[in-house]
Design a protein around this motif. Structure first.
Motif, PDB file in Angstrom:
ATOM      1  N   LEU A  57      47.301  25.117  26.384  1.00 20.19           N
ATOM      2  CA  LEU A  57      48.154  26.156  26.932  1.00 20.19           C
ATOM      3  C   LEU A  57      49.446  25.574  27.479  1.00 20.19           C
ATOM      4  N   MET A  82      55.543  20.854  26.702  1.00 17.96           N
ATOM      5  CA  MET A  82      54.331  21.207  25.965  1.00 17.96           C
ATOM      6  C   MET A  82      54.656  21.626  24.538  1.00 17.96           C
ATOM      7  N   GLU A  91      48.466  10.876  32.892  1.00 11.53           N
ATOM      8  CA  GLU A  91      47.666  10.828  34.117  1.00 11.53           C
ATOM      9  C   GLU A  91      46.314  11.475  33.888  1.00 11.53           C
ATOM     10  N   SER A  92      45.401  11.251  34.823  1.00 11.97           N
ATOM     11  CA  SER A  92      44.079  11.824  34.606  1.00 11.97           C
ATOM     12  C   SER A  92      44.127  13.340  34.791  1.00 11.97           C
ATOM     13  N   GLY A  93      43.347  14.019  33.963  1.00 12.53           N
ATOM     14  CA  GLY A  93      43.273  15.469  34.021  1.00 12.53           C
ATOM     15  C   GLY A  93      44.416  16.207  33.344  1.00 12.53           C
ATOM     16  N   THR A  94      45.254  15.499  32.595  1.00 14.13           N
ATOM     17  CA  THR A  94      46.392  16.170  31.961  1.00 14.13           C
ATOM     18  C   THR A  94      46.027  16.822  30.635  1.00 14.13           C
ATOM     19  N   GLY A  95      44.876  16.468  30.068  1.00 14.90           N
ATOM     20  CA  GLY A  95      44.479  17.078  28.806  1.00 14.90           C
ATOM     21  C   GLY A  95      44.474  16.098  27.647  1.00 14.90           C
ATOM     22  N   GLU A 103      42.035  14.336  26.306  1.00 17.77           N
ATOM     23  CA  GLU A 103      40.935  14.540  25.360  1.00 17.77           C
ATOM     24  C   GLU A 103      41.176  15.793  24.510  1.00 17.77           C
ATOM     25  N   LEU A 104      41.700  16.806  25.148  1.00 15.33           N
ATOM     26  CA  LEU A 104      42.019  18.034  24.428  1.00 15.33           C
ATOM     27  C   LEU A 104      43.022  17.745  23.308  1.00 15.33           C
ATOM     28  N   ASP A 142      38.051   6.801  24.511  1.00 12.88           N
ATOM     29  CA  ASP A 142      38.599   7.272  25.775  1.00 12.88           C
ATOM     30  C   ASP A 142      38.505   6.141  26.794  1.00 12.88           C
ATOM     31  N   ARG A 193      55.816  20.152  34.543  1.00 15.67           N
ATOM     32  CA  ARG A 193      55.865  21.424  33.821  1.00 15.67           C
ATOM     33  C   ARG A 193      55.309  22.540  34.703  1.00 15.67           C
ATOM     34  N   LEU A 221      48.321  28.817  33.196  1.00 17.11           N
ATOM     35  CA  LEU A 221      47.062  28.080  33.315  1.00 17.11           C
ATOM     36  C   LEU A 221      46.149  28.740  34.343  1.00 17.11           C
ATOM     37  N   VAL A 281      45.612  19.306  35.479  1.00 18.44           N
ATOM     38  CA  VAL A 281      44.945  20.564  35.093  1.00 18.44           C
ATOM     39  C   VAL A 281      43.489  20.573  35.535  1.00 18.44           C
TER      40      VAL A 281
HETATM   41  N1  LIG Z   1      47.416  22.350  28.310  1.00 22.25           N
HETATM   42  C1  LIG Z   1      46.169  22.718  28.601  1.00 22.25           C
HETATM   43  N2  LIG Z   1      45.744  23.944  28.299  1.00 22.25           N
HETATM   44  C2  LIG Z   1      44.484  24.319  28.599  1.00 22.25           C
HETATM   45  N3  LIG Z   1      43.596  23.555  29.201  1.00 22.25           N
HETATM   46  C3  LIG Z   1      43.948  22.325  29.526  1.00 22.25           C
HETATM   47  C4  LIG Z   1      45.252  21.834  29.247  1.00 22.25           C
HETATM   48  N4  LIG Z   1      45.332  20.575  29.670  1.00 22.25           N
HETATM   49  C5  LIG Z   1      44.125  20.294  30.189  1.00 22.25           C
HETATM   50  N5  LIG Z   1      43.286  21.323  30.109  1.00 22.25           N
HETATM   51  C6  LIG Z   1      41.909  21.360  30.615  1.00 22.25           C
HETATM   52  O1  LIG Z   1      41.847  20.499  31.714  1.00 22.25           O
HETATM   53  C7  LIG Z   1      40.652  19.749  31.723  1.00 22.25           C
HETATM   54  C8  LIG Z   1      40.969  18.290  31.647  1.00 22.25           C
HETATM   55  O2  LIG Z   1      41.435  17.963  30.363  1.00 22.25           O
HETATM   56  P1  LIG Z   1      41.012  16.599  29.628  1.00 22.25           P
HETATM   57  O3  LIG Z   1      39.604  16.266  29.896  1.00 22.25           O
HETATM   58  O4  LIG Z   1      41.455  16.698  28.225  1.00 22.25           O
HETATM   59  O5  LIG Z   1      41.972  15.624  30.442  1.00 22.25           O
HETATM   60  P2  LIG Z   1      42.071  14.045  30.409  1.00 22.25           P
HETATM   61  O6  LIG Z   1      43.512  13.744  30.378  1.00 22.25           O
HETATM   62  O7  LIG Z   1      41.211  13.508  29.341  1.00 22.25           O
HETATM   63  O8  LIG Z   1      41.516  13.692  31.832  1.00 22.25           O
HETATM   64  P3  LIG Z   1      40.819  12.344  32.377  1.00 22.25           P
HETATM   65  O9  LIG Z   1      41.879  11.315  32.442  1.00 22.25           O
HETATM   66  O10 LIG Z   1      40.349  12.784  33.712  1.00 22.25           O
HETATM   67  O11 LIG Z   1      39.724  12.019  31.414  1.00 22.25           O
HETATM   68  C9  LIG Z   1      39.835  20.239  30.534  1.00 22.25           C
HETATM   69  O12 LIG Z   1      38.932  21.228  30.967  1.00 22.25           O
HETATM   70  C10 LIG Z   1      40.883  20.831  29.636  1.00 22.25           C
HETATM   71  O13 LIG Z   1      40.348  21.828  28.811  1.00 22.25           O
END
Ligand SMILES: Nc1ncnc2c1ncn2[C@@H]1O[C@H](COP(=O)(O)OP(=O)(O)OP(=O)(O)O)[C@@H](O)[C@H]1O
Ligand SMILES: [Mg+2]
Length: 450
Positions: free
Chosen positions: A138, A144, A166-170, A172-173, A236, A311, A318, A354
Protein backbone atom coordinates in the motif's frame (compact mmCIF):
# COMPACT_ATOMS: atom_id res chain seq x y z
CA UNK A 1 6.19 -21.70 -26.30
CA UNK A 2 4.96 -22.59 -29.77
CA UNK A 3 6.63 -20.65 -32.57
CA UNK A 4 9.04 -19.02 -30.20
CA UNK A 5 12.28 -17.79 -31.75
CA UNK A 6 15.65 -17.28 -30.20
CA UNK A 7 18.48 -15.17 -31.54
CA UNK A 8 21.94 -16.59 -30.85
CA UNK A 9 24.66 -13.98 -30.99
CA UNK A 10 28.10 -15.52 -31.01
CA UNK A 11 31.07 -15.81 -33.34
CA UNK A 12 32.12 -19.32 -32.30
CA UNK A 13 30.49 -21.70 -34.81
CA UNK A 14 30.77 -24.77 -32.55
CA UNK A 15 29.03 -23.08 -29.68
CA UNK A 16 26.31 -21.66 -31.90
CA UNK A 17 25.75 -25.11 -33.34
CA UNK A 18 25.42 -26.66 -29.90
CA UNK A 19 22.98 -24.02 -28.69
CA UNK A 20 20.89 -24.20 -31.87
CA UNK A 21 20.65 -27.96 -31.59
CA UNK A 22 19.59 -27.79 -27.95
CA UNK A 23 16.92 -25.23 -28.79
CA UNK A 24 15.69 -27.32 -31.69
CA UNK A 25 15.23 -30.29 -29.37
CA UNK A 26 13.13 -28.02 -27.17
CA UNK A 27 10.96 -27.20 -30.18
CA UNK A 28 12.34 -23.70 -30.60
CA UNK A 29 13.47 -22.01 -33.77
CA UNK A 30 16.64 -19.97 -33.79
CA UNK A 31 18.55 -17.48 -35.89
CA UNK A 32 22.27 -16.68 -35.68
CA UNK A 33 24.28 -13.51 -35.70
CA UNK A 34 28.08 -13.51 -35.66
CA UNK A 35 28.52 -9.89 -34.68
CA UNK A 36 26.89 -7.01 -32.87
CA UNK A 37 25.98 -5.31 -36.10
CA UNK A 38 24.38 -8.39 -37.59
CA UNK A 39 22.43 -8.93 -34.36
CA UNK A 40 21.07 -5.40 -34.43
CA UNK A 41 20.07 -5.76 -38.07
CA UNK A 42 18.18 -8.98 -37.38
CA UNK A 43 16.54 -7.58 -34.26
CA UNK A 44 15.21 -4.65 -36.26
CA UNK A 45 13.82 -6.73 -39.09
CA UNK A 46 12.58 -9.89 -37.39
CA UNK A 47 10.80 -10.76 -34.21
CA UNK A 48 12.35 -12.78 -31.38
CA UNK A 49 11.33 -13.98 -27.95
CA UNK A 50 14.78 -14.33 -26.45
CA UNK A 51 18.37 -13.34 -27.17
CA UNK A 52 21.37 -15.42 -26.11
CA UNK A 53 24.45 -13.31 -26.49
CA UNK A 54 28.11 -14.07 -26.00
CA UNK A 55 29.95 -11.51 -23.92
CA UNK A 56 32.78 -11.12 -26.40
CA UNK A 57 31.94 -10.25 -29.99
CA UNK A 58 34.21 -9.21 -32.86
CA UNK A 59 32.78 -5.68 -33.02
CA UNK A 60 31.83 -5.03 -29.40
CA UNK A 61 30.54 -6.90 -26.40
CA UNK A 62 27.37 -8.20 -24.78
CA UNK A 63 27.06 -5.03 -22.72
CA UNK A 64 26.79 -2.98 -25.91
CA UNK A 65 23.95 -5.17 -27.10
CA UNK A 66 22.22 -4.98 -23.71
CA UNK A 67 22.40 -1.22 -23.80
CA UNK A 68 21.04 -1.15 -27.32
CA UNK A 69 18.22 -3.54 -26.37
CA UNK A 70 17.23 -1.33 -23.43
CA UNK A 71 16.64 1.45 -25.91
CA UNK A 72 15.18 -0.40 -28.86
CA UNK A 73 13.62 -3.62 -27.50
CA UNK A 74 13.22 -3.08 -23.75
CA UNK A 75 10.81 -5.99 -23.26
CA UNK A 76 12.98 -8.63 -24.90
CA UNK A 77 14.85 -10.86 -22.43
CA UNK A 78 18.56 -11.31 -23.13
CA UNK A 79 20.81 -13.82 -21.40
CA UNK A 80 24.57 -13.44 -21.74
CA UNK A 81 27.12 -16.18 -22.10
CA UNK A 82 30.18 -15.44 -19.97
CA UNK A 83 33.58 -17.00 -19.55
CA UNK A 84 33.74 -19.41 -16.64
CA UNK A 85 34.33 -17.76 -13.30
CA UNK A 86 34.16 -14.26 -14.66
CA UNK A 87 32.05 -12.94 -11.86
CA UNK A 88 32.53 -9.25 -12.55
CA UNK A 89 31.33 -9.58 -16.12
CA UNK A 90 28.26 -11.54 -15.09
CA UNK A 91 27.40 -8.93 -12.48
CA UNK A 92 27.90 -6.09 -14.94
CA UNK A 93 25.64 -7.81 -17.44
CA UNK A 94 22.89 -8.29 -14.85
CA UNK A 95 23.17 -4.65 -13.84
CA UNK A 96 22.90 -3.66 -17.50
CA UNK A 97 19.56 -5.46 -17.73
CA UNK A 98 20.48 -9.02 -18.69
CA UNK A 99 17.79 -11.50 -17.80
CA UNK A 100 20.36 -14.05 -16.65
CA UNK A 101 23.83 -15.33 -17.46
CA UNK A 102 25.14 -18.73 -18.51
CA UNK A 103 28.80 -19.53 -18.03
CA UNK A 104 31.11 -21.37 -20.37
CA UNK A 105 31.69 -24.23 -20.86
CA UNK A 106 27.97 -24.52 -21.49
CA UNK A 107 26.00 -26.77 -19.21
CA UNK A 108 23.05 -27.76 -21.40
CA UNK A 109 20.74 -28.34 -18.43
CA UNK A 110 21.41 -24.77 -17.27
CA UNK A 111 20.84 -23.50 -20.80
CA UNK A 112 17.50 -25.27 -21.04
CA UNK A 113 16.33 -23.96 -17.67
CA UNK A 114 17.30 -20.42 -18.56
CA UNK A 115 15.41 -20.62 -21.82
CA UNK A 116 12.31 -22.04 -20.13
CA UNK A 117 12.36 -19.24 -17.53
CA UNK A 118 12.57 -16.62 -20.24
CA UNK A 119 9.66 -18.13 -22.15
CA UNK A 120 7.52 -18.20 -19.03
CA UNK A 121 8.24 -14.54 -18.55
CA UNK A 122 7.07 -13.75 -22.06
CA UNK A 123 3.92 -15.79 -21.48
CA UNK A 124 3.14 -13.93 -18.29
CA UNK A 125 3.58 -10.58 -19.96
CA UNK A 126 1.00 -11.62 -22.51
CA UNK A 127 -1.63 -12.15 -19.85
CA UNK A 128 -1.78 -8.88 -18.00
CA UNK A 129 -4.60 -9.87 -15.68
CA UNK A 130 -2.51 -11.19 -12.86
CA UNK A 131 -4.33 -11.47 -9.58
CA UNK A 132 -2.04 -11.54 -6.61
CA UNK A 133 -2.96 -13.57 -3.62
CA UNK A 134 -1.91 -12.20 -0.29
CA UNK A 135 -1.12 -8.73 0.96
CA UNK A 136 -0.64 -5.77 -1.32
CA UNK A 137 1.95 -3.05 -1.07
CA UNK A 138 0.00 0.00 0.00
CA UNK A 139 0.94 3.65 -0.33
CA UNK A 140 0.52 6.23 -3.07
CA UNK A 141 3.45 8.42 -2.04
CA UNK A 142 6.17 9.14 -4.57
CA UNK A 143 8.75 6.83 -2.95
CA UNK A 144 6.26 3.95 -2.95
CA UNK A 145 5.28 4.54 -6.58
CA UNK A 146 8.94 4.49 -7.44
CA UNK A 147 9.44 1.29 -5.48
CA UNK A 148 6.56 -0.39 -7.29
CA UNK A 149 8.13 0.55 -10.61
CA UNK A 150 11.46 -0.92 -9.52
CA UNK A 151 9.81 -4.12 -8.32
CA UNK A 152 8.18 -4.60 -11.72
CA UNK A 153 11.53 -4.02 -13.43
CA UNK A 154 13.65 -6.32 -11.32
CA UNK A 155 10.95 -9.01 -11.42
CA UNK A 156 11.75 -9.45 -15.10
CA UNK A 157 15.34 -10.40 -14.47
CA UNK A 158 17.00 -13.26 -12.63
CA UNK A 159 19.56 -11.00 -11.02
CA UNK A 160 20.05 -11.22 -7.27
CA UNK A 161 18.35 -8.34 -5.50
CA UNK A 162 19.20 -7.05 -2.06
CA UNK A 163 16.41 -5.30 -0.22
CA UNK A 164 17.56 -2.76 2.33
CA UNK A 165 15.43 -0.83 4.77
CA UNK A 166 14.68 -0.30 8.43
CA UNK A 167 12.87 -3.01 10.30
CA UNK A 168 9.15 -3.24 9.70
CA UNK A 169 9.23 -1.30 6.43
CA UNK A 170 7.95 -4.19 4.33
CA UNK A 171 11.11 -5.85 3.03
CA UNK A 172 9.64 -9.33 3.07
CA UNK A 173 6.51 -8.10 1.36
CA UNK A 174 8.67 -6.58 -1.38
CA UNK A 175 10.55 -9.87 -1.80
CA UNK A 176 7.28 -11.76 -2.21
CA UNK A 177 6.07 -9.27 -4.80
CA UNK A 178 9.26 -9.62 -6.83
CA UNK A 179 8.76 -13.38 -6.81
CA UNK A 180 5.07 -13.17 -7.67
CA UNK A 181 5.53 -10.75 -10.55
CA UNK A 182 8.33 -12.68 -12.23
CA UNK A 183 8.87 -15.79 -14.31
CA UNK A 184 9.20 -17.96 -11.22
CA UNK A 185 5.81 -17.12 -9.73
CA UNK A 186 4.68 -20.71 -10.09
CA UNK A 187 7.78 -21.96 -8.32
CA UNK A 188 8.30 -21.95 -4.57
CA UNK A 189 9.11 -18.87 -2.53
CA UNK A 190 11.31 -20.06 0.31
CA UNK A 191 12.00 -17.48 3.01
CA UNK A 192 14.86 -18.24 5.37
CA UNK A 193 15.58 -16.19 8.46
CA UNK A 194 19.36 -16.48 8.58
CA UNK A 195 19.49 -15.31 12.19
CA UNK A 196 17.10 -17.97 13.44
CA UNK A 197 18.93 -21.16 12.48
CA UNK A 198 21.34 -22.61 15.07
CA UNK A 199 24.91 -22.46 13.77
CA UNK A 200 25.55 -26.18 14.03
CA UNK A 201 22.47 -27.04 11.97
CA UNK A 202 22.96 -24.39 9.34
CA UNK A 203 24.75 -26.36 6.68
CA UNK A 204 22.29 -29.22 6.79
CA UNK A 205 19.29 -26.87 6.90
CA UNK A 206 20.54 -25.00 3.83
CA UNK A 207 21.91 -27.84 1.75
CA UNK A 208 20.26 -30.94 3.21
CA UNK A 209 22.04 -34.07 4.37
CA UNK A 210 22.44 -37.72 3.65
CA UNK A 211 21.15 -40.29 6.05
CA UNK A 212 23.77 -41.23 8.62
CA UNK A 213 26.06 -38.31 7.78
CA UNK A 214 26.01 -37.26 11.44
CA UNK A 215 24.39 -38.40 14.68
CA UNK A 216 20.69 -37.73 14.43
CA UNK A 217 20.60 -37.75 10.63
CA UNK A 218 18.18 -40.69 10.50
CA UNK A 219 16.93 -40.02 6.99
CA UNK A 220 17.93 -38.09 3.88
CA UNK A 221 16.87 -34.50 4.21
CA UNK A 222 16.29 -31.92 1.54
CA UNK A 223 17.87 -28.50 2.10
CA UNK A 224 16.14 -25.13 1.90
CA UNK A 225 18.11 -24.31 -1.25
CA UNK A 226 16.79 -27.43 -3.01
CA UNK A 227 13.25 -26.62 -1.84
CA UNK A 228 13.52 -23.35 -3.72
CA UNK A 229 14.58 -25.09 -6.95
CA UNK A 230 12.77 -23.46 -9.85
CA UNK A 231 11.66 -20.65 -7.56
CA UNK A 232 13.06 -18.00 -5.25
CA UNK A 233 15.24 -18.26 -2.16
CA UNK A 234 14.79 -15.27 0.13
CA UNK A 235 17.61 -14.87 2.63
CA UNK A 236 16.16 -12.65 5.30
CA UNK A 237 18.58 -10.98 7.75
CA UNK A 238 21.42 -12.13 5.52
CA UNK A 239 23.91 -10.14 7.62
CA UNK A 240 23.45 -12.77 10.33
CA UNK A 241 25.01 -15.52 8.21
CA UNK A 242 28.22 -16.71 9.87
CA UNK A 243 31.34 -16.37 7.75
CA UNK A 244 31.75 -20.09 7.06
CA UNK A 245 28.22 -20.20 5.63
CA UNK A 246 28.92 -17.13 3.54
CA UNK A 247 31.70 -19.04 1.80
CA UNK A 248 29.41 -21.99 1.11
CA UNK A 249 26.64 -19.80 -0.17
CA UNK A 250 28.97 -18.01 -2.53
CA UNK A 251 29.81 -21.37 -4.06
CA UNK A 252 26.14 -22.14 -4.59
CA UNK A 253 25.67 -18.88 -6.42
CA UNK A 254 28.75 -19.33 -8.58
CA UNK A 255 28.32 -22.98 -9.40
CA UNK A 256 24.51 -23.09 -9.38
CA UNK A 257 24.77 -26.36 -7.52
CA UNK A 258 24.76 -27.64 -3.92
CA UNK A 259 26.33 -30.52 -2.06
CA UNK A 260 24.27 -31.95 0.81
CA UNK A 261 26.16 -32.85 3.99
CA UNK A 262 27.64 -36.35 3.63
CA UNK A 263 27.07 -36.42 -0.12
CA UNK A 264 29.88 -36.64 -2.67
CA UNK A 265 27.97 -35.38 -5.65
CA UNK A 266 26.96 -31.80 -6.31
CA UNK A 267 23.30 -31.37 -7.28
CA UNK A 268 22.34 -28.66 -9.76
CA UNK A 269 19.88 -26.06 -8.45
CA UNK A 270 18.11 -23.23 -10.15
CA UNK A 271 17.17 -20.57 -7.65
CA UNK A 272 16.76 -16.85 -7.82
CA UNK A 273 18.34 -15.21 -4.84
CA UNK A 274 16.73 -12.33 -2.96
CA UNK A 275 18.09 -11.08 0.34
CA UNK A 276 17.30 -8.47 2.94
CA UNK A 277 18.66 -6.94 6.09
CA UNK A 278 17.90 -3.90 8.21
CA UNK A 279 21.63 -3.54 8.86
CA UNK A 280 24.11 -1.66 6.73
CA UNK A 281 25.80 -4.38 4.67
CA UNK A 282 28.52 -2.23 3.17
CA UNK A 283 29.50 -1.14 6.68
CA UNK A 284 29.69 -4.79 7.75
CA UNK A 285 31.92 -5.46 4.75
CA UNK A 286 34.21 -2.65 5.85
CA UNK A 287 34.31 -4.17 9.34
CA UNK A 288 35.20 -7.58 7.93
CA UNK A 289 31.99 -9.18 9.19
CA UNK A 290 30.52 -9.79 5.77
CA UNK A 291 32.48 -11.15 2.82
CA UNK A 292 33.04 -8.62 0.12
CA UNK A 293 32.76 -11.18 -2.70
CA UNK A 294 29.39 -12.39 -1.43
CA UNK A 295 28.25 -8.81 -0.95
CA UNK A 296 28.87 -8.08 -4.64
CA UNK A 297 27.06 -11.22 -5.71
CA UNK A 298 23.87 -10.71 -3.71
CA UNK A 299 23.80 -6.96 -4.12
CA UNK A 300 23.75 -6.80 -7.92
CA UNK A 301 20.63 -4.69 -7.66
CA UNK A 302 19.73 -2.91 -4.44
CA UNK A 303 16.24 -1.78 -3.55
CA UNK A 304 15.69 0.42 -0.57
CA UNK A 305 12.32 0.33 1.11
CA UNK A 306 11.61 3.79 2.53
CA UNK A 307 10.84 4.28 6.22
CA UNK A 308 7.39 5.42 7.23
CA UNK A 309 8.87 8.80 8.22
CA UNK A 310 9.83 9.38 4.60
CA UNK A 311 6.29 8.85 3.39
CA UNK A 312 4.02 10.25 6.07
CA UNK A 313 1.27 10.81 3.52
CA UNK A 314 0.82 7.02 3.33
CA UNK A 315 -0.08 6.72 7.00
CA UNK A 316 -3.82 7.47 6.66
CA UNK A 317 -4.22 4.84 3.98
CA UNK A 318 -2.22 2.29 5.96
CA UNK A 319 -4.17 3.10 9.12
CA UNK A 320 -7.49 2.65 7.37
CA UNK A 321 -6.38 -0.57 5.80
CA UNK A 322 -5.00 -2.04 9.02
CA UNK A 323 -8.08 -1.08 11.04
CA UNK A 324 -10.31 -2.61 8.39
CA UNK A 325 -8.31 -5.83 8.34
CA UNK A 326 -8.24 -6.15 12.12
CA UNK A 327 -11.98 -5.44 12.43
CA UNK A 328 -12.74 -8.02 9.83
CA UNK A 329 -10.65 -10.59 11.65
CA UNK A 330 -12.43 -9.85 14.93
CA UNK A 331 -15.83 -9.57 13.28
CA UNK A 332 -16.25 -6.06 14.67
CA UNK A 333 -17.16 -2.67 13.24
CA UNK A 334 -14.28 -0.49 12.07
CA UNK A 335 -13.38 1.92 14.89
CA UNK A 336 -12.77 5.64 14.45
CA UNK A 337 -9.79 7.54 15.78
CA UNK A 338 -10.47 10.59 17.95
CA UNK A 339 -8.94 13.92 17.01
CA UNK A 340 -6.59 13.68 19.95
CA UNK A 341 -5.44 10.20 18.90
CA UNK A 342 -4.71 11.49 15.42
CA UNK A 343 -2.78 14.39 16.84
CA UNK A 344 -0.61 12.00 18.86
CA UNK A 345 0.04 9.72 15.91
CA UNK A 346 1.03 12.78 13.93
CA UNK A 347 3.95 13.47 16.25
CA UNK A 348 5.15 9.93 16.38
CA UNK A 349 8.29 8.84 14.55
CA UNK A 350 7.56 5.12 14.09
CA UNK A 351 10.99 3.60 14.65
CA UNK A 352 9.36 0.23 13.90
CA UNK A 353 7.64 1.51 10.76
CA UNK A 354 4.57 -0.27 9.34
CA UNK A 355 4.88 -3.22 11.68
CA UNK A 356 4.85 -0.85 14.65
CA UNK A 357 1.81 0.95 13.27
CA UNK A 358 0.08 -2.43 13.03
CA UNK A 359 1.01 -3.27 16.62
CA UNK A 360 -0.09 0.12 17.94
CA UNK A 361 -3.48 -0.15 16.24
CA UNK A 362 -4.04 -3.74 17.29
CA UNK A 363 -3.28 -2.92 20.90
CA UNK A 364 -5.42 0.21 20.72
CA UNK A 365 -8.38 -1.74 19.39
CA UNK A 366 -8.12 -4.16 22.26
CA UNK A 367 -7.73 -1.42 24.85
CA UNK A 368 -10.51 0.77 23.51
CA UNK A 369 -12.84 -2.20 23.29
CA UNK A 370 -15.35 -0.06 21.44
CA UNK A 371 -16.03 1.94 18.35
CA UNK A 372 -13.64 4.76 19.13
CA UNK A 373 -9.89 4.77 19.66
CA UNK A 374 -8.66 7.53 21.96
CA UNK A 375 -5.17 8.92 22.49
CA UNK A 376 -4.66 6.90 25.67
CA UNK A 377 -5.41 3.68 23.80
CA UNK A 378 -2.46 4.25 21.48
CA UNK A 379 0.02 4.12 24.35
CA UNK A 380 2.67 5.88 22.36
CA UNK A 381 6.04 6.45 23.88
CA UNK A 382 6.71 10.07 24.79
CA UNK A 383 7.19 12.00 21.59
CA UNK A 384 10.85 12.18 20.73
CA UNK A 385 12.22 14.70 18.27
CA UNK A 386 9.45 15.31 15.76
CA UNK A 387 9.98 13.62 12.43
CA UNK A 388 10.18 15.49 9.18
CA UNK A 389 6.77 16.69 8.12
CA UNK A 390 4.52 15.83 11.07
CA UNK A 391 2.26 18.74 10.17
CA UNK A 392 1.66 17.46 6.71
CA UNK A 393 0.91 14.05 8.14
CA UNK A 394 -1.44 15.42 10.78
CA UNK A 395 -3.43 17.28 8.17
CA UNK A 396 -3.58 14.26 5.93
CA UNK A 397 -4.83 11.96 8.68
CA UNK A 398 -7.43 14.43 9.90
CA UNK A 399 -8.71 14.89 6.42
CA UNK A 400 -8.79 11.23 5.57
CA UNK A 401 -10.57 10.17 8.72
CA UNK A 402 -12.97 13.00 9.39
CA UNK A 403 -14.07 13.34 5.83
CA UNK A 404 -13.29 9.78 4.94
CA UNK A 405 -16.70 8.22 4.65
CA UNK A 406 -18.38 11.29 3.19
CA UNK A 407 -15.70 11.70 0.58
CA UNK A 408 -15.89 8.04 -0.27
CA UNK A 409 -19.59 8.31 -1.04
CA UNK A 410 -19.05 11.28 -3.33
CA UNK A 411 -16.14 9.58 -5.00
CA UNK A 412 -17.95 6.31 -5.48
CA UNK A 413 -20.86 8.09 -7.15
CA UNK A 414 -18.52 9.98 -9.49
CA UNK A 415 -16.63 6.85 -10.48
CA UNK A 416 -19.77 4.80 -11.07
CA UNK A 417 -21.18 7.60 -13.20
CA UNK A 418 -18.02 7.86 -15.27
CA UNK A 419 -17.92 4.10 -15.75
CA UNK A 420 -21.53 3.97 -16.90
CA UNK A 421 -20.96 6.89 -19.20
CA UNK A 422 -18.02 5.11 -20.84
CA UNK A 423 -19.63 1.67 -20.90
CA UNK A 424 -17.22 0.42 -18.28
CA UNK A 425 -14.13 1.32 -20.25
CA UNK A 426 -11.71 2.13 -17.43
CA UNK A 427 -9.24 3.97 -19.62
CA UNK A 428 -11.96 6.28 -20.93
CA UNK A 429 -13.49 6.67 -17.48
CA UNK A 430 -10.11 7.69 -16.04
CA UNK A 431 -9.92 10.42 -18.72
CA UNK A 432 -13.39 11.66 -17.84
CA UNK A 433 -12.40 11.81 -14.18
CA UNK A 434 -9.04 13.41 -14.89
CA UNK A 435 -7.05 10.72 -13.15
CA UNK A 436 -4.55 8.13 -14.31
CA UNK A 437 -5.74 4.64 -15.18
CA UNK A 438 -3.69 3.31 -12.33
CA UNK A 439 -5.22 5.71 -9.83
CA UNK A 440 -8.71 4.80 -11.02
CA UNK A 441 -8.03 1.10 -10.79
CA UNK A 442 -6.77 1.65 -7.28
CA UNK A 443 -9.82 3.69 -6.23
CA UNK A 444 -12.21 1.11 -7.72
CA UNK A 445 -10.60 -1.62 -5.72
CA UNK A 446 -10.41 0.43 -2.56
CA UNK A 447 -14.03 1.53 -2.72
CA UNK A 448 -15.10 -2.01 -3.54
CA UNK A 449 -16.87 -1.05 -6.77
CA UNK A 450 -17.73 -4.14 -8.77
N1 LIG B 1 3.51 -0.79 2.00
C1 LIG B 1 2.86 -1.68 2.75
N2 LIG B 1 1.57 -1.93 2.52
C2 LIG B 1 0.91 -2.82 3.29
N3 LIG B 1 1.44 -3.48 4.30
C3 LIG B 1 2.71 -3.28 4.59
C4 LIG B 1 3.49 -2.36 3.83
N4 LIG B 1 4.73 -2.36 4.32
C5 LIG B 1 4.71 -3.23 5.34
N5 LIG B 1 3.52 -3.79 5.51
C6 LIG B 1 3.16 -4.76 6.55
O1 LIG B 1 3.96 -4.50 7.66
C7 LIG B 1 4.41 -5.69 8.27
C8 LIG B 1 5.91 -5.74 8.24
O2 LIG B 1 6.35 -5.97 6.93
P1 LIG B 1 7.59 -6.94 6.61
O3 LIG B 1 7.59 -8.12 7.50
O4 LIG B 1 7.62 -7.16 5.16
O5 LIG B 1 8.75 -5.94 7.04
P2 LIG B 1 10.31 -6.19 7.16
O6 LIG B 1 10.94 -5.00 6.54
O7 LIG B 1 10.65 -7.52 6.63
O8 LIG B 1 10.50 -6.10 8.71
P3 LIG B 1 11.64 -6.74 9.66
O9 LIG B 1 12.89 -5.99 9.38
O10 LIG B 1 11.09 -6.46 11.00
O11 LIG B 1 11.72 -8.19 9.30
C9 LIG B 1 3.77 -6.83 7.51
O12 LIG B 1 2.59 -7.22 8.17
C10 LIG B 1 3.45 -6.20 6.18
O13 LIG B 1 2.37 -6.83 5.56
MG1 LIG C 1 11.48 -9.17 7.63
Amino acid sequence: MANARVLIVDDEPDLVELVALTLERMGLASARAGSLLEAQRLLLSESFDLVLCDMRLPDGDGLDLLEWLQQRRPGLPCAVITAHGNVETAVRALKAGAFDFISKPLDLAVLRRTVISAMKLAERDGSQTLTFQGPRLLGQSAPMEELRGLIARVARSQAPVHIAGESGTGKELVARLIHQSGARAEGAFVAVNCGAIPQELMESEFFGHKRGSFTGAVADKKGLVQSADGGTLFLDEVADLPLHMQVKLLRVIQEKSVRPVGENQEQPVDVRLLSATHRNLSELVALGQFREDLYYRINVIELRVPSLRERVEDIPELTNHILRRLSKREGEAIPLLTGEALEQLSHYTFPGNVRELENILERAMTLSGGTEIGAADLQLRAPSAPAAGPRKFSAAVQEASALGSQLEDVERAAIVQALEQTRYNKTAAAKVLGMTFRALRYRIKKLGIE
